[in-house]
Write a protein that holds these residues in place. Structure first.
Motif, PDB file in Angstrom:
ATOM      1  N   GLU A   1     -10.678  -0.022   4.374  1.00 32.04           N
ATOM      2  CA  GLU A   1     -11.447  -0.056   3.118  1.00 32.04           C
ATOM      3  C   GLU A   1     -10.963  -1.167   2.194  1.00 32.04           C
ATOM      4  O   GLU A   1     -11.760  -1.795   1.515  1.00 32.04           O
ATOM      5  CB  GLU A   1     -11.357   1.293   2.409  1.00 32.04           C
ATOM      6  CG  GLU A   1     -12.175   2.375   3.101  1.00 32.04           C
ATOM      7  CD  GLU A   1     -11.814   3.755   2.588  1.00 32.04           C
ATOM      8  OE1 GLU A   1     -10.751   4.288   3.012  1.00 32.04           O
ATOM      9  OE2 GLU A   1     -12.571   4.284   1.751  1.00 32.04           O
ATOM     10  N   TYR A   2      -9.646  -1.431   2.167  1.00 31.73           N
ATOM     11  CA  TYR A   2      -9.181  -2.449   1.227  1.00 31.73           C
ATOM     12  C   TYR A   2      -9.614  -3.863   1.645  1.00 31.73           C
ATOM     13  O   TYR A   2      -9.690  -4.768   0.827  1.00 31.73           O
ATOM     14  CB  TYR A   2      -7.662  -2.366   1.008  1.00 31.73           C
ATOM     15  CG  TYR A   2      -6.786  -3.107   2.000  1.00 31.73           C
ATOM     16  CD1 TYR A   2      -6.637  -4.498   1.939  1.00 31.73           C
ATOM     17  CD2 TYR A   2      -6.069  -2.428   2.986  1.00 31.73           C
ATOM     18  CE1 TYR A   2      -5.825  -5.182   2.842  1.00 31.73           C
ATOM     19  CE2 TYR A   2      -5.267  -3.090   3.890  1.00 31.73           C
ATOM     20  CZ  TYR A   2      -5.153  -4.466   3.808  1.00 31.73           C
ATOM     21  OH  TYR A   2      -4.362  -5.143   4.700  1.00 31.73           O
TER      22      TYR A   2
ATOM     23  N   LYS B   1      -4.065  -6.251  -2.713  1.00 30.24           N
ATOM     24  CA  LYS B   1      -3.914  -5.329  -1.581  1.00 30.24           C
ATOM     25  C   LYS B   1      -3.510  -6.009  -0.269  1.00 30.24           C
ATOM     26  O   LYS B   1      -2.787  -5.419   0.531  1.00 30.24           O
ATOM     27  CB  LYS B   1      -5.227  -4.566  -1.348  1.00 30.24           C
ATOM     28  CG  LYS B   1      -5.642  -3.683  -2.500  1.00 30.24           C
ATOM     29  CD  LYS B   1      -4.672  -2.534  -2.688  1.00 30.24           C
ATOM     30  CE  LYS B   1      -5.060  -1.685  -3.889  1.00 30.24           C
ATOM     31  NZ  LYS B   1      -4.045  -0.679  -4.225  1.00 30.24           N
TER      32      LYS B   1
ATOM     33  N   TYR C   1     -11.365   0.635  -4.195  1.00 33.33           N
ATOM     34  CA  TYR C   1     -11.145  -0.781  -3.874  1.00 33.33           C
ATOM     35  C   TYR C   1     -12.112  -1.713  -4.610  1.00 33.33           C
ATOM     36  O   TYR C   1     -12.227  -2.895  -4.258  1.00 33.33           O
ATOM     37  CB  TYR C   1     -11.186  -0.974  -2.348  1.00 33.33           C
ATOM     38  CG  TYR C   1     -10.092  -0.161  -1.691  1.00 33.33           C
ATOM     39  CD1 TYR C   1      -8.752  -0.532  -1.827  1.00 33.33           C
ATOM     40  CD2 TYR C   1     -10.373   1.022  -1.014  1.00 33.33           C
ATOM     41  CE1 TYR C   1      -7.739   0.239  -1.287  1.00 33.33           C
ATOM     42  CE2 TYR C   1      -9.370   1.795  -0.464  1.00 33.33           C
ATOM     43  CZ  TYR C   1      -8.048   1.395  -0.608  1.00 33.33           C
ATOM     44  OH  TYR C   1      -7.039   2.160  -0.084  1.00 33.33           O
TER      45      TYR C   1
ATOM     46  N   LEU D   1       0.854  -1.192   0.000  1.00 32.89           N
ATOM     47  CA  LEU D   1       0.000   0.000   0.000  1.00 32.89           C
ATOM     48  C   LEU D   1       0.886   1.237   0.000  1.00 32.89           C
ATOM     49  O   LEU D   1       1.717   1.404   0.897  1.00 32.89           O
ATOM     50  CB  LEU D   1      -0.895   0.032   1.244  1.00 32.89           C
ATOM     51  CG  LEU D   1      -1.967  -1.046   1.390  1.00 32.89           C
ATOM     52  CD1 LEU D   1      -2.906  -0.693   2.532  1.00 32.89           C
ATOM     53  CD2 LEU D   1      -2.737  -1.249   0.105  1.00 32.89           C
TER      54      LEU D   1
ATOM     55  N   SER E   1     -10.572  -9.081   0.460  1.00 33.55           N
ATOM     56  CA  SER E   1      -9.819  -7.881   0.094  1.00 33.55           C
ATOM     57  C   SER E   1      -9.732  -7.717  -1.423  1.00 33.55           C
ATOM     58  O   SER E   1      -9.817  -8.695  -2.171  1.00 33.55           O
ATOM     59  CB  SER E   1      -8.405  -7.999   0.668  1.00 33.55           C
ATOM     60  OG  SER E   1      -7.834  -9.235   0.271  1.00 33.55           O
ATOM     61  N   THR E   2      -9.519  -6.487  -1.851  1.00 33.72           N
ATOM     62  CA  THR E   2      -9.270  -6.195  -3.263  1.00 33.72           C
ATOM     63  C   THR E   2      -7.995  -6.912  -3.704  1.00 33.72           C
ATOM     64  O   THR E   2      -6.967  -6.802  -3.026  1.00 33.72           O
ATOM     65  CB  THR E   2      -9.060  -4.676  -3.444  1.00 33.72           C
ATOM     66  OG1 THR E   2     -10.082  -4.000  -2.731  1.00 33.72           O
ATOM     67  CG2 THR E   2      -9.082  -4.290  -4.912  1.00 33.72           C
TER      68      THR E   2
ATOM     69  N   ARG F   1     -12.526  -4.449   2.819  1.00 34.03           N
ATOM     70  CA  ARG F   1     -13.886  -4.433   2.274  1.00 34.03           C
ATOM     71  C   ARG F   1     -14.950  -5.059   3.171  1.00 34.03           C
ATOM     72  O   ARG F   1     -15.822  -5.789   2.702  1.00 34.03           O
ATOM     73  CB  ARG F   1     -13.894  -5.083   0.870  1.00 34.03           C
ATOM     74  CG  ARG F   1     -12.924  -4.407  -0.088  1.00 34.03           C
ATOM     75  CD  ARG F   1     -13.235  -4.669  -1.527  1.00 34.03           C
ATOM     76  NE  ARG F   1     -13.076  -6.070  -1.924  1.00 34.03           N
ATOM     77  CZ  ARG F   1     -13.094  -6.493  -3.186  1.00 34.03           C
ATOM     78  NH1 ARG F   1     -13.278  -5.636  -4.191  1.00 34.03           N
ATOM     79  NH2 ARG F   1     -12.928  -7.778  -3.472  1.00 34.03           N
TER      80      ARG F   1
END
Ligand code: GL4
Length: 837
Positions: free
Chosen positions: A567-568, A666, A766, A375, A662-663, A570
């Motif tokens: 956020e990544y 990431k 994301y 990241l 997760s995306t 999710r």
């Protein structure tokens, strides 16, 4: 000669401090209560009893610990030095009892003394000296190192306040300071006799000495004293007990005195406070970092303490500095300790007069670097201004390292100014700063990522230039988790069932779980497996009720996502699924829906507004759904507060479904994903981090995968990603987003979740919208699969059976052979004096 090598050859060891019969243990407990804690049995609190028991167990580690320390110091023995700003070991007592093989005996001894072991275990405050995965990995690695009998020291910071405790107030996260030391820490031993001094600030002066040698002196502005606190880390059923050595900052007395002499009493006290602030608190943001001076001070402080400690013990044992790298293999746990590279150079060149080139060879041979994240916001850089102010000599050394390095680059790629700019340790934008990942790479002989995909991406992106230069330095070592804490201790029912059928070697050879495969076809074994899962779900349901007041249905599918809120990761994609199911139910109240209990837990960094809003979203959706009579028992949403090691332990064994969403690209590895699958949960996951390897291991038919792959996402991005398009094409997504926008979950407040909705609709960095449909379909497959109990259990057994490679023992063996070049060293106990011969 250090004090420790003068231990008399034969120590008279009191039976009361080592004996493990029930009468002896009971007597020892009473003795420790009386003589160590100064409490009579009738005036003692439960915590006093916990402490007395902890001392009783610590006593039983002591001989092994001293023998290990003594042996590990011998000059011929190579030691692993793990440098980590974070450790999350979890409570020690249960783990130590298990590793010593004393669990049942002590349980009985305690019971015969009228106490309950579980109650005493619950008294322990865990050391929350880390944020999440990275700190927990360090703890799993410490456990595996000791179990594999590899000599090791873990160095870190003794934060007075670890990661905050989390409470949920009116649906929001509230942060409470963590006071883990307030009731006493029986596991640590302060070693003021091993204190070291660390310089900070000031300036440097160059001179030429009488022999014509160029010399630099660092005249600091401030000096702090580092006091080590040692905690024993015993291996599982072996004599090896390694040390976790954490440093606390204090003011040096002499410094205070000089101020006293000028009559500035309060000034002296201020200085003391300033010094002690250094190790006061752990920075709670795991991924994003900022230019905080105190954080840089912390990093430098513990690294300098560690290296000074190593040099001192090495020299005291008659070691030579030219051989430093033959005695110690130092692992950098991410870039947080990367300042160790110029620090070792400084200690060797300035303090011990080793010529630069030799010092550089020693340094490179000593260090290896593990990267834990790609990241961009988490890649550490320190501004030259800040570095120059705090560590003026280190800045000079870094510049010299860079000058020499770029000279080599120029020879390799003549007339390629662009290349030099790309590889320079110094970034110019947005401000002049040192790229710590580059510094770590240049100063190390090995660089690894923590899962196959992550290592590939590391080589292709963040460290591409270095991979082109030195492909041979790069490797992958996929993370693992310790089966001792994450199975044997936290899932005793499953551990016993497994041991009854295949023996107990799996505890140290996790690949033995393979022997469970044929049992997946055995209906009787499947029934036993199911009863264990149900009992674990029942136990978790009880905790949920106690902690949240929510009654859950243990026959429902326990769908679990526990990890830091980001956020990544999710968590809000999970919520979109929940809202979709809810919408379906509202549209068709008689819908035949597979009942689910959605369980979330995790902390958000206090300054991460969007993550805190995601917590509020989960609790808000829960408040509506859990109370809606139309939903009944079919859906429940639970947010369990204060996720940490202690509270995580009962969660993994009770999960049916593990959310690893997760995306793609990431999540560097993830380790929760391993704990779930090992404990027989099935995974719904993206092709990210270690999920990919878990899927390969357990078989794609036993893993629910969905979502765009890394390359597909970069394609989407380059085509100009438009998240709204997905809303337009999916009525269910549109409806779910509309529910959020409408204020339905916020008592009509349309503003509350606007920032989340706006982010999803406008840029969706994301890719939740892009993965929504695939996730939804995949969840439908999960539900269908859960309906068929026999095949679900079969898949659950196969998950456990095939997770053997995800033991941290395997990771550590790979580091030992491929990076550290270290061997196991069995510890002889009897007689003590011969272990040194
Ligand atoms: C992390 C990664 O985010 C996580 O995927 C990984 O499992 C862990 C241990 O390698 O390291 N990196 C940082 S920073 N924090 C983590 O938890």
């Amino acid at each position: 000669m250090t004090a420790s090598s003068q231990i008399p050859p034969a120590i008279q060891i009191e039976d009361d401090r080592t004996g493990v019969t029930i009468p002896t243990l009971r007597r020892a407990l009473a003795d420790n209560l009386y003589y160590v804690l100064g409490k009579p049995p009738d005036g003692a609190t439960l915590n006093d009893y916990y402490l007395a028991l902890a001392y009783t167990v610590r006593d039983r580690l002591m001989q092994r610990w001293m023998a290990s320390t003594h042996t590990h110091r011998l000059p011929t023995i190579k030691q692993v030095i793990y440098l980590s700003a974070e450790y999350l070991p979890g409570p020690h007592l249960g783990n130590n009892l298990m590793n010593l093989g004393l669990y049942e005996t002590v349980q009985q001894a305690v019971a015969e003394s009228g106490l309950d072991l579980a109650t005493l275990l619950a008294c322990e405050e865990e050391p929350g000296l880390g944020n999440g995965g990275l700190g927990r990995l360090a703890a799993c690695f410490m456990d595996s190192l000791a179990t594999l009998e590899i000599p090791a020291i873990g160095y870190g910071i003794r934060y007075e306040f670890g990661i905050f405790d989390q409470e949920i107030r009116e649906g929001w996260q509230a942060e409470i300071t963590d006071k883990w030391l307030q009731s006493g820490n029986p596991w640590e031993i302060a070693r003021p006799e091993d204190a070291v001094f660390v310089k900070l600030g000031g300036h440097t002066e160059a001179s030429t000495d009488e022999t014509g040698c160029y010399q630099v002196r660092w005249i600091p502005h401030q000096t702090v004293k580092g006091i080590p606190y040692d905690t024993p880390i015993p291996g599982y059923r072996v004599n090896t007990v390694n040390t976790l050595r954490l440093w606390k900052a204090e003011a040096p007395e002499s410094f205070d005195l000089s101020v006293f002499n000028h009559g500035d009493y309060y000034g002296a006290v201020d200085q003391k406070v300033i010094s002690e602030n250094l190790t006061k608190v752990l920075y709670p943001n795991d991924e994003p970092i900022q230019g905080k001076q105190l954080r840089l001070k912390q990093q430098y402080f513990f690294v300098s303490c560690a290296l000074q400690d190593l040099i001192r013990t090495h020299l005291a044992q008659g070691g030579r500095l030219e051989r430093f790298h033959e005695k110690f293999a130092v692992q950098l746990n991410d870039t947080h300790p990367a300042i160790a590279i110029p620090e070792l150079m400084r200690l060797l060149v300035d303090d011990h007069h080793v010529p630069w080139d030799l010092a550089w060879t020693i340094t490179q041979q000593t260090f290896a670097y593990t990267n834990h994240t790609l990241l961009p916001e988490a890649l550490e850089v320190w501004s030259l201004d800040l570095l120059g102010q705090l560590l003026p000599r280190h800045l000079e050394i870094i510049m010299e390292i860079n000058r020499r390095f770029l000279e080599d680059v120029r020879l390799k790629f003549p007339d390629n100014g662009e290349k030099m700019g790309q590889l320079s340790l110094i970034a110019d934008q947005p401000f002049r700063s040192v790229r710590m990942a580059y510094l770590a790479s240049v100063g190390s002989h090995a660089i690894n990522g923590v899962a196959a995909l992550h290592s590939q991406l590391l080589q292709k992106t963040v460290l591409r230039g270095f991979y082109d230069l030195w492909p041979e330095k790069f490797l992958n070592i996929t993370n693992g988790v310790t089966p001792r804490r994450w199975m044997l201790l936290s899932n005793p029912r499953l551990a016993q069932l497994i041991t009854r059928r295949i023996g107990d070697r799996w505890i140290i050879h996790l690949q033995d779980l393979r022997d469970l495969e044929p049992l997946a076809e055995d209906p009787e074994f499947r029934a036993a497996w199911r009863s264990v899962k149900q009992a674990n779900k029942q136990a978790l349901a009880q905790r949920i009720l106690e902690r949240t007041g929510i009654q859950v249905n243990v026959e429902s599918l326990f769908d679990v996502q526990v990890k830091r809120i980001h956020e990544y990761k999710r968590q809000h994609l999970n919520v979109l699924h929940i809202i979709t199911l809810y919408n379906r139910l509202k549209q068709n109240p008689s819908l035949d829906l597979v009942p689910r209990t959605f369980i979330f837990a995790g902390k958000a960094a206090p300054g991460y507004v969007q993550a805190k809003l995601i917590i509020r979203l989960i609790t808000a959706v829960g408040e509506v759904i859990n109370r809606d009579p139309a939903v009944g028992d079919r859906l429940k949403v639970v947010f369990l507060p204060d996720y940490n090691v202690t509270n995580g332990q009962p969660i993994y064994p009770a999960a049916d479904l593990s959310e690893q969403i997760s995306t793609a690209g990431k999540e560097a590895s993830g380790t929760g994903n391993m704990k779930f699958a090992l404990n027989g949960a099935l995974t719904i996951g993206t092709l990210d981090g270690a999920n990919i390897e878990i899927r390969e291991a357990v078989g794609s038919e036993n893993f629910f995968h969905f979502g765009h792959k890394v390359e597909e996402l970069s394609q989407l991005r380059s085509q100009g990603y438009d998240p709204r398009r997905y809303c337009d094409h999916s009525p269910e997504l549109n409806r779910a987003i509309h529910r959020l926008e409408s204020g339905f979950f916020a008592q009509g407040n349309r503003d509350l979740f606007r920032p989340l909705v706006q982010s999803l609709l406008n840029d969706d960095p994301y890719f939740l919208m892009a993965d929504y449909l695939s996730y939804l379909n995949c969840q439908e497959q999960v539900s269908q699969a859960f309906l068929n109990e026999a095949t679900w259990i079969r898949r659950s057994i196969l998950n456990t059976a095939r997770m053997g490679e995800f033991s941290s023992d395997r990771s550590i063996r790979e580091y030992a052979h491929q990076v550290w070049q270290v061997q196991s060293v069995p510890i002889n106990l009897q007689p003590y004096s011969q272990s040194e011969a």
